[in-house]
Design a protein around this motif. Structure first.
Motif, short mmCIF file in Angstrom:
data_model
loop_
_atom_site.label_atom_id
_atom_site.label_comp_id
_atom_site.label_asym_id
_atom_site.label_seq_id
_atom_site.Cartn_x
_atom_site.Cartn_y
_atom_site.Cartn_z
N ASN A 150 43.09 -31.48 -85.53
CA ASN A 150 43.48 -31.50 -86.93
C ASN A 150 43.56 -32.92 -87.47
O ASN A 150 43.32 -33.15 -88.67
CB ASN A 150 44.83 -30.80 -87.11
N LYS A 151 43.88 -33.89 -86.64
CA LYS A 151 43.87 -35.27 -87.07
C LYS A 151 42.45 -35.69 -87.47
O LYS A 151 42.23 -36.37 -88.48
CB LYS A 151 44.39 -36.19 -85.96
N LEU A 152 41.48 -35.27 -86.66
CA LEU A 152 40.08 -35.58 -86.98
C LEU A 152 39.64 -34.89 -88.26
O LEU A 152 38.93 -35.48 -89.09
CB LEU A 152 39.18 -35.17 -85.82
N LEU A 153 40.06 -33.64 -88.44
CA LEU A 153 39.70 -32.91 -89.66
C LEU A 153 40.32 -33.56 -90.89
O LEU A 153 39.66 -33.71 -91.93
CB LEU A 153 40.15 -31.44 -89.55
N GLN A 154 41.58 -33.93 -90.78
CA GLN A 154 42.25 -34.57 -91.91
C GLN A 154 41.63 -35.92 -92.23
O GLN A 154 41.56 -36.33 -93.39
CB GLN A 154 43.75 -34.72 -91.60
N GLY A 155 41.18 -36.63 -91.21
CA GLY A 155 40.50 -37.90 -91.44
C GLY A 155 39.20 -37.72 -92.20
O GLY A 155 38.76 -38.63 -92.90
N GLY A 156 38.59 -36.55 -92.08
CA GLY A 156 37.36 -36.27 -92.82
C GLY A 156 37.61 -35.54 -94.11
O GLY A 156 36.64 -35.05 -94.74
N GLY A 157 38.87 -35.42 -94.54
CA GLY A 157 39.19 -34.77 -95.80
C GLY A 157 39.22 -33.26 -95.74
O GLY A 157 39.13 -32.59 -96.77
N ILE A 158 39.35 -32.68 -94.55
CA ILE A 158 39.37 -31.23 -94.36
C ILE A 158 40.80 -30.80 -94.02
O ILE A 158 41.50 -31.48 -93.25
CB ILE A 158 38.41 -30.79 -93.24
N ASP A 159 41.24 -29.71 -94.61
CA ASP A 159 42.59 -29.22 -94.35
C ASP A 159 42.76 -28.83 -92.89
O ASP A 159 41.82 -28.40 -92.22
CB ASP A 159 42.89 -28.00 -95.23
N ALA A 160 43.99 -29.00 -92.42
CA ALA A 160 44.31 -28.65 -91.03
C ALA A 160 44.14 -27.14 -90.81
O ALA A 160 44.33 -26.33 -91.72
CB ALA A 160 45.74 -29.07 -90.69
N ILE A 161 43.77 -26.78 -89.61
CA ILE A 161 43.55 -25.38 -89.24
C ILE A 161 44.69 -24.92 -88.33
O ILE A 161 45.08 -25.64 -87.40
CB ILE A 161 42.20 -25.20 -88.51
N ALA A 162 45.21 -23.74 -88.59
CA ALA A 162 46.26 -23.16 -87.74
C ALA A 162 45.59 -22.53 -86.53
O ALA A 162 45.44 -21.31 -86.43
CB ALA A 162 47.07 -22.14 -88.53
N TRP A 163 45.21 -23.37 -85.57
CA TRP A 163 44.40 -22.91 -84.45
C TRP A 163 45.04 -21.76 -83.69
O TRP A 163 44.38 -20.77 -83.39
CB TRP A 163 44.15 -24.06 -83.48
N LEU A 164 46.31 -21.87 -83.39
CA LEU A 164 46.98 -20.89 -82.54
C LEU A 164 47.89 -19.96 -83.33
O LEU A 164 48.53 -19.08 -82.73
CB LEU A 164 47.80 -21.60 -81.45
N ASN A 165 47.95 -20.11 -84.63
CA ASN A 165 48.82 -19.27 -85.46
C ASN A 165 48.05 -18.34 -86.38
O ASN A 165 48.66 -17.56 -87.12
CB ASN A 165 49.77 -20.14 -86.28
N ASP A 166 46.76 -18.42 -86.36
CA ASP A 166 45.91 -17.52 -87.12
C ASP A 166 45.15 -16.62 -86.14
O ASP A 166 44.57 -17.12 -85.16
CB ASP A 166 44.91 -18.32 -87.97
N ASN A 224 47.44 -28.35 -81.43
CA ASN A 224 48.69 -28.39 -82.20
C ASN A 224 48.40 -28.57 -83.68
O ASN A 224 47.61 -29.42 -84.09
CB ASN A 224 49.57 -29.54 -81.69
N GLU A 225 49.04 -27.73 -84.50
CA GLU A 225 48.71 -27.70 -85.93
C GLU A 225 49.11 -28.98 -86.64
O GLU A 225 48.44 -29.42 -87.58
CB GLU A 225 49.39 -26.50 -86.58
N ARG A 226 50.19 -29.60 -86.23
CA ARG A 226 50.68 -30.79 -86.93
C ARG A 226 50.16 -32.09 -86.32
O ARG A 226 49.70 -32.98 -87.05
CB ARG A 226 52.21 -30.81 -86.91
N ASN A 227 50.27 -32.21 -85.01
CA ASN A 227 49.96 -33.49 -84.37
C ASN A 227 48.76 -33.42 -83.43
O ASN A 227 48.52 -34.38 -82.69
CB ASN A 227 51.19 -34.00 -83.60
N GLY A 228 48.05 -32.31 -83.43
CA GLY A 228 46.92 -32.18 -82.53
C GLY A 228 45.74 -33.06 -82.91
O GLY A 228 45.54 -33.38 -84.10
N LEU A 229 44.96 -33.45 -81.92
CA LEU A 229 43.83 -34.34 -82.15
C LEU A 229 42.79 -33.70 -83.07
O LEU A 229 42.22 -34.38 -83.94
CB LEU A 229 43.19 -34.72 -80.81
#
Length: 336
Positions: free
Chosen positions: A177-193, A170-175
């Motif tokens: 992207n949460k991990l990526l954001q915690g490391g300072g990396i922008d969220a990825i549109a996993w299923l929308n790209d 999930n792009e907004r609340n998925g685990l």
């Protein structure tokens, strides 16, 4: 009193020849009769399965081939609306549907991605399964627990696993992207790209396929005699040489079978694609079977004949692959 011995001898000879012919007939029955009499128990056990398969698979297959030669759609098939019964009005059109499929650019686009999807998933699944099987074939602490944990994805129903991965992606609340954001990396549109969606469906399918490869390859490893490794080690063979000249040849019969089965399953892997991305975004992750489903059940008007033609073409492609694969194995000296 005179006795006519000639007639008695002739009758005896005739009876003897008749008995001889009878014995020869019983001694050399027909091939089918001999097989039934010799393996009657096996045939009696197989017969119910054959009957069930004939009903469940045989009839739909014949029906699908027949529909693929017509112009059947939701407007001309037999149907009941309220109290009104409308008879079927579709007609026989021969090979027109197959011509339409093979001349459609959509088919070739879907076929290209389906082949890429199948090759990548099978290669990664087999590679990871081989590595994990070699690790678990050694005597390590907690080996039983690791085996159970790695086989667990195989025991979970596919749709449950896919829905779980959908939440993780999930792009907004998925685990993830949460991990990526915690490391300072922008969220990825996993299923929308389109690109990341392909990566996502491949990752999920590999995760589902590795346990099967692991179990099959582990069984193959345990069937290789340990004396071969001991002799090679005494001769000074390195770990890579033992793996290349003992492990891989010993795994060839198992590997050839599991690769074929995995390729067929992956080529027709409907749940992962449909439940995770529904073929999207757009049609970037749609494979042949999901498009055939779309033509028959989603698009309007629903074209049953075209969908059946797509299904028959998929069956022919997989049959051709199985034949070519088997001949290639025969040339290498393997039996399948």
């Amino acid at each position: 009193m005179a006795v006519d011995t000639s007639q008695s001898v002739a009758k005896a000879a005739g009876a003897h020849s008749a008995r001889g012919r009878g014995r020869r007939t019983d001694k050399h029955p027909g091939r089918l009769r001999r097989a039934l009499s010799t393996h009657w128990y096996a045939w009696s056990m197989v017969a119910p399965v054959v009957a069930v398969i004939g009903v469940i698979i045989g009839y739909p297959l014949v029906r699908g081939v027949y529909l693929s030669l017509t112009n059947a759609n939701e407007a001309n098939v037999e149907r009941t609306i309220g109290v009104n019964h409308i008879p079927a009005t579709y007609e026989f059109v021969g090979l027109d549907n197959y011509k339409a499929v093979l001349t459609d650019e959509v088919f070739w686009d879907r076929l290209g991605w389906t082949l890429v999807w199948t090759v990548v998933c099978v290669a990664l699944s087999f590679g990871l399964g081989l590595v994990l099987a070699n690790m678990l074939n050694r005597k390590i602490k907690g080996r039983g627990f690791y085996r159970m944990a790695l086989v667990l994805p195989w025991a979970v129903p596919a749709f449950v696993s896919v829905f779980t991965w959908r939440l993780l992606f999930n792009e907004r609340n998925g685990l993830f992207n949460k991990l990526l954001q915690g490391g300072g990396i922008d969220a990825i549109a996993w299923l929308n790209d389109p690109t990341w969606a392909k990566v996502s469906v491949i990752a999920v399918n590999v995760w589902l396929g590795v346990p099967f490869m692991l179990v099959a390859v582990l069984g193959g490893l345990q069937s290789i005699p340990g004396e071969l490794y001991e002799a090679a080690e005494m001769d000074g063979a390195s770990a890579w040489q033992r793996f290349r000249h003992i492990t891989m040849p010993g795994l060839r019969p198992v590997a050839s079978t599991v690769i074929l089965l995995s390729a067929i399953w992956t080529f027709n892997m409907f749940p992962v694609i449909f439940l995770l991305t529904r073929g999207g975004p757009g049609d970037s992750t749609e494979i042949l079977v999901t498009y055939a489903y779309r033509v028959s059940f989603i698009n309007s008007p629903r074209d049953f004949a075209a969908s059946a033609a797509w299904g028959v073409v998929i069956l022919l492609l997989l049959s051709l692959f199985a034949v070519v694969y088997r001949r290639a194995l025969k040339k290498q000296g393997d039996q399948w």
